[in-house]
Write an enzyme that holds these catalytic residues in place. Structure first.
Site, PDB file in Angstrom:
ATOM      1  CD1 TRP A 160      34.771  53.601 -51.096  1.00 19.74           C
ATOM      2  CD2 TRP A 160      36.338  52.048 -51.412  1.00 19.74           C
ATOM      3  NE1 TRP A 160      34.276  52.681 -51.996  1.00 19.74           N
ATOM      4  CE2 TRP A 160      35.206  51.711 -52.203  1.00 19.74           C
ATOM      5  CE3 TRP A 160      37.441  51.215 -51.448  1.00 19.74           C
ATOM      6  CZ2 TRP A 160      35.171  50.578 -53.025  1.00 19.74           C
ATOM      7  CZ3 TRP A 160      37.414  50.084 -52.257  1.00 19.74           C
ATOM      8  CH2 TRP A 160      36.296  49.778 -53.040  1.00 19.74           C
ATOM      9  CD1 TRP A 173      32.867  57.769 -53.753  1.00 18.56           C
ATOM     10  CD2 TRP A 173      32.977  58.525 -51.666  1.00 18.56           C
ATOM     11  NE1 TRP A 173      32.469  56.741 -52.920  1.00 18.56           N
ATOM     12  CE2 TRP A 173      32.528  57.182 -51.631  1.00 18.56           C
ATOM     13  CE3 TRP A 173      33.121  59.204 -50.451  1.00 18.56           C
ATOM     14  CZ2 TRP A 173      32.232  56.515 -50.446  1.00 18.56           C
ATOM     15  CZ3 TRP A 173      32.829  58.536 -49.268  1.00 18.56           C
ATOM     16  CH2 TRP A 173      32.382  57.214 -49.270  1.00 18.56           C
ATOM     17  CD1 TRP A 231      37.872  40.639 -36.954  1.00 18.13           C
ATOM     18  CD2 TRP A 231      36.887  41.254 -38.873  1.00 18.13           C
ATOM     19  NE1 TRP A 231      36.728  41.327 -36.649  1.00 18.13           N
ATOM     20  CE2 TRP A 231      36.100  41.719 -37.793  1.00 18.13           C
ATOM     21  CE3 TRP A 231      36.450  41.521 -40.163  1.00 18.13           C
ATOM     22  CZ2 TRP A 231      34.928  42.441 -37.980  1.00 18.13           C
ATOM     23  CZ3 TRP A 231      35.280  42.243 -40.349  1.00 18.13           C
ATOM     24  CH2 TRP A 231      34.532  42.689 -39.269  1.00 18.13           C
ATOM     25  CD  GLU A 244      41.142  41.775 -34.540  1.00 20.86           C
ATOM     26  OE1 GLU A 244      41.215  42.154 -35.717  1.00 20.86           O
ATOM     27  OE2 GLU A 244      40.249  42.157 -33.771  1.00 20.86           O
TER      28      GLU A 244
HETATM   29  P1  FAD Z   1      47.282  41.832 -34.641  1.00 18.05           P
HETATM   30  O1  FAD Z   1      46.345  42.758 -33.973  1.00 18.05           O
HETATM   31  O2  FAD Z   1      48.313  41.189 -33.835  1.00 18.05           O
HETATM   32  O3  FAD Z   1      46.382  40.714 -35.373  1.00 18.05           O
HETATM   33  C1  FAD Z   1      46.943  39.472 -35.818  1.00 18.05           C
HETATM   34  C2  FAD Z   1      46.688  39.273 -37.284  1.00 18.05           C
HETATM   35  O4  FAD Z   1      45.298  39.214 -37.549  1.00 18.05           O
HETATM   36  C3  FAD Z   1      47.203  40.392 -38.174  1.00 18.05           C
HETATM   37  O5  FAD Z   1      48.577  40.262 -38.418  1.00 18.05           O
HETATM   38  C4  FAD Z   1      46.348  40.212 -39.413  1.00 18.05           C
HETATM   39  O6  FAD Z   1      46.835  39.190 -40.240  1.00 18.05           O
HETATM   40  C5  FAD Z   1      45.023  39.775 -38.819  1.00 18.05           C
HETATM   41  N1  FAD Z   1      44.152  40.933 -38.651  1.00 18.05           N
HETATM   42  C6  FAD Z   1      44.052  41.740 -37.580  1.00 18.05           C
HETATM   43  N2  FAD Z   1      43.101  42.666 -37.776  1.00 18.05           N
HETATM   44  C7  FAD Z   1      42.596  42.451 -39.001  1.00 18.05           C
HETATM   45  C8  FAD Z   1      41.582  43.078 -39.775  1.00 18.05           C
HETATM   46  N3  FAD Z   1      40.880  44.116 -39.323  1.00 18.05           N
HETATM   47  N4  FAD Z   1      41.341  42.601 -41.008  1.00 18.05           N
HETATM   48  C9  FAD Z   1      42.011  41.538 -41.496  1.00 18.05           C
HETATM   49  N5  FAD Z   1      42.985  40.901 -40.805  1.00 18.05           N
HETATM   50  C10 FAD Z   1      43.262  41.348 -39.565  1.00 18.05           C
HETATM   51  N6  FAD Z   1      45.957  44.037 -42.799  1.00 18.05           N
HETATM   52  C11 FAD Z   1      46.854  43.509 -43.640  1.00 18.05           C
HETATM   53  O7  FAD Z   1      47.429  42.455 -43.336  1.00 18.05           O
HETATM   54  N7  FAD Z   1      47.142  44.087 -44.845  1.00 18.05           N
HETATM   55  C12 FAD Z   1      46.536  45.263 -45.230  1.00 18.05           C
HETATM   56  O8  FAD Z   1      46.809  45.757 -46.331  1.00 18.05           O
HETATM   57  C13 FAD Z   1      45.600  45.862 -44.351  1.00 18.05           C
HETATM   58  N8  FAD Z   1      45.004  47.029 -44.665  1.00 18.05           N
HETATM   59  C14 FAD Z   1      44.074  47.573 -43.800  1.00 18.05           C
HETATM   60  C15 FAD Z   1      43.421  48.755 -44.163  1.00 18.05           C
HETATM   61  C16 FAD Z   1      42.470  49.321 -43.317  1.00 18.05           C
HETATM   62  C17 FAD Z   1      41.759  50.608 -43.731  1.00 18.05           C
HETATM   63  C18 FAD Z   1      42.172  48.704 -42.093  1.00 18.05           C
HETATM   64  C19 FAD Z   1      41.165  49.302 -41.157  1.00 18.05           C
HETATM   65  C20 FAD Z   1      42.807  47.526 -41.729  1.00 18.05           C
HETATM   66  C21 FAD Z   1      43.757  46.946 -42.569  1.00 18.05           C
HETATM   67  N9  FAD Z   1      44.422  45.746 -42.228  1.00 18.05           N
HETATM   68  C22 FAD Z   1      45.328  45.199 -43.105  1.00 18.05           C
HETATM   69  C23 FAD Z   1      44.074  45.008 -41.006  1.00 18.05           C
HETATM   70  C24 FAD Z   1      44.905  45.363 -39.760  1.00 18.05           C
HETATM   71  O9  FAD Z   1      45.007  46.746 -39.614  1.00 18.05           O
HETATM   72  C25 FAD Z   1      46.307  44.766 -39.793  1.00 18.05           C
HETATM   73  O10 FAD Z   1      46.238  43.400 -40.135  1.00 18.05           O
HETATM   74  C26 FAD Z   1      46.943  44.884 -38.413  1.00 18.05           C
HETATM   75  O11 FAD Z   1      47.098  46.246 -38.074  1.00 18.05           O
HETATM   76  C27 FAD Z   1      48.278  44.194 -38.406  1.00 18.05           C
HETATM   77  O12 FAD Z   1      48.913  44.379 -37.171  1.00 18.05           O
HETATM   78  P2  FAD Z   1      49.305  43.131 -36.283  1.00 18.05           P
HETATM   79  O13 FAD Z   1      49.992  42.119 -37.104  1.00 18.05           O
HETATM   80  O14 FAD Z   1      50.027  43.674 -35.089  1.00 18.05           O
HETATM   81  O15 FAD Z   1      47.875  42.606 -35.908  1.00 18.05           O
END
Ligand code: FAD
Length: 465
Positions: free
Chosen positions: A358, A305, A276, A273
């Site tokens: 989107w 859209w 990602w 993650e």
């Molecule tokens: P954890 O699951 O603990 O993951 C650890 C870290 O990994 C996160 O804090 C984040 O920095 C990174 N991460 C995890 N998943 C993703 C991902 N899919 N893409 C990029 N980085 C990721 N994340 C944001 O930080 N800012 C946003 O504005 C944002 N917008 C999003 C919009 C959409 C439509 C989607 C599908 C995802 C988005 N994300 C965003 C990614 C992700 O949803 C969040 O990072 C995550 O929910 C944060 O929760 P956590 O810190 O508990 O993540």
């Protein structure tokens, strides 16, 4: 002469290469931050995020004061005013060297270019550092020296580089001179209380370490269930740079004794993650058109859209008649936060069920998320809308009912945010309308705004066309 550190999305004193490098110089050291309310509005910065920034600026001010480093928080309207304001600050404080961690994003890059030019003209030396990612954008490339366009090969190349080169965490600089006092600052921007989220590096680091010690090993089994706190909730902190991604790697190593390089190894899914996150940052720099409201796949910019205010409003307000979508949106509206699984579900619903652009969803997220960040948000939205860097074809369309049944089986999360469904038995919680008709004729919960299977057919036709 004075050295100056310019803080931006890196509000910490640990693992801050620019601050550390500046601290090695003998001359007096100062730090600066610009609050830019008009710019923030233009970029849809959420009021809850502004509150988190304000609270962390005060924590950073105290941490810098304890190191003997004066910290100025200045307000200018937008980025365009920064070069001149910085130049007058430098002149007033006899600054000869500026230390900065690099940013990404087109507005930020334009701002930094102007600052560099201004400093060149006035004889101030600027030193730039890479701190946002483990590996700087542009340094993880294909064999033909291009940026990867899909995630999996990027992830493999990234892991190979990590195994070969390792990573570095910069130490906190040593204190210089006596401890200073810090007077609290406030910022001029609409604010929504963010106090559910602790600030300060020590508290955030503790949260990261607790997650790694207690939940990292089960992350892959628990991360998809919004009612169960199985993820780290560190994204607001990574986004503001209260902690760094390298500190995350160090926390994984401390908890597991090593980094997980192989799929299947404990902790690998969480590390992936973080990759990602890096992927989307690298992508934004390599393909800047995505930050200009353009689709990553140009052919998908021809999709027609639907413009439908009523549908969009129902989605924003959590009144679509699909419980998992509505609970997720109301959670976002009330807390500034949404679980990743729910972000994917509501983004798919907006684009593939309601057929709404989107970009409207991306903007709404930025306006409300406490962790709103251009690269991850744009990447997530384009992934969900099938316009982005994704190996999967456009016909991946989430069914909001079965997603709810899989990831919130008993409706625990739904009931937390939709009080009108409180009495609905778990068996009917994802399709409550028939039950409500019989047992709660007064019910105020809306009927489904669209029929999913019809919407799916239309979405496929939109893409095929
Ligand atoms: P954890 O699951 O603990 O993951 C650890 C870290 O990994 C996160 O804090 C984040 O920095 C990174 N991460 C995890 N998943 C993703 C991902 N899919 N893409 C990029 N980085 C990721 N994340 C944001 O930080 N800012 C946003 O504005 C944002 N917008 C999003 C919009 C959409 C439509 C989607 C599908 C995802 C988005 N994300 C965003 C990614 C992700 O949803 C969040 O990072 C995550 O929910 C944060 O929760 P956590 O810190 O508990 O993540």
């Amino acid at each position: 002469m004075t050295s100056l550190v310019w803080f931006r999305d890196d509000l910490r004193v640990h693992d801050h290469p620019a601050l550390y490098a500046a601290s090695l110089h003998p001359e007096p050291l100062q730090a600066i931050y610009f609050v830019t309310p008009e710019q923030w509005k233009k970029q849809d910065l959420a009021p809850v995020r502004a509150d988190l920034i304000a609270r962390q600026l005060n924590q950073l001010g105290e941490a810098l004061a304890a190191l003997g480093i004066p910290f100025s928080v200045l307000t200018v309207a937008d980025y365009q005013q920064i070069p001149a304001r910085l130049a007058s600050y430098c002149q007033q404080h006899e600054v000869s060297q500026l230390f900065v961690n690099r940013d990404i994003g087109i507005y930020e890059l334009a701002r930094d270019l102007s600052v560099q030019q201004q400093c060149d003209a006035t004889g101030i030396r600027v030193q730039w550092f890479d701190a946002r990612c483990v590996f700087a954008p542009g340094s993880v490339l294909t064999g033909s020296k291009e940026m990867f366009k899909v995630f999996t090969p990027f992830s493999k190349a990234w892991l190979k580089k990590l195994a070969a080169e390792g990573y570095q965490v910069w130490p906190k600089p040593s204190a210089r001179g006596g401890i200073l006092s810090w007077s609290s600052v406030s910022i001029d921007y609409p604010r929504v209380d963010s106090s559910d989220w602790p600030v300060g590096e020590a508290a955030v680091l503790q949260q990261l370490q607790d997650f790694c010690a207690e939940k990292l090993r089960q992350y892959d089994e628990q991360r998809d269930f919004p009612a169960c706190p199985g993820t780290s909730r560190i994204s607001p902190y990574l986004t503001l740079g209260i902690i760094s991604v390298r500190q995350c790697l160090a926390a994984i190593e401390a908890a597991l004794g090593q980094l997980p390089f192989e799929r299947g190894a404990p902790g690998f899914v969480w590390l992936n993650e973080l990759i990602w996150r890096e992927f989307y940052q690298h992508l934004l720099v390599a393909f800047p058109h995505v930050s200009k409201h353009k689709a990553f796949k140009p052919e998908t910019d021809h999709i027609r859209w639907l413009w439908d205010d009523a549908r969009f409003t129902a989605w924003c307000e959590g009144k679509t008649g699909y419980p998992i979508v509505d609970a997720a949106m109301r959670c976002l509206n009330q807390t500034g936060w949404m679980h990743n699984r729910l972000r994917m579900i509501v983004a798919s619903f907006l684009t593939k069920d309601l057929h709404i652009d989107w970009r409207l969803g991306e903007r709404y997220f930025m306006q409300h998320l406490i962790d709103g960040e251009l690269a991850a948000n744009n990447g997530g939205w384009q992934w969900a809308a099938s316009t982005g860097a994704d190996a999967a074809p456009y016909f991946r369309i989430f069914n909001p009912t079965t997603q709810g049944q899989r990831f919130d089986e008993q409706g625990q999360f739904i009931k937390q945010w939709l009080p009108e469904l409180e009495l609905v038995p778990a068996k009917y919680i994802h399709t409550p309308h028939d039950w409500l008709k019989v047992f709660d004729p007064q019910d105020s919960y809306p009927a489904p705004i669209v029929d999913h299977s019809e919407s799916r057919t239309i979405a496929l036709a939109l893409f095929q066309r």
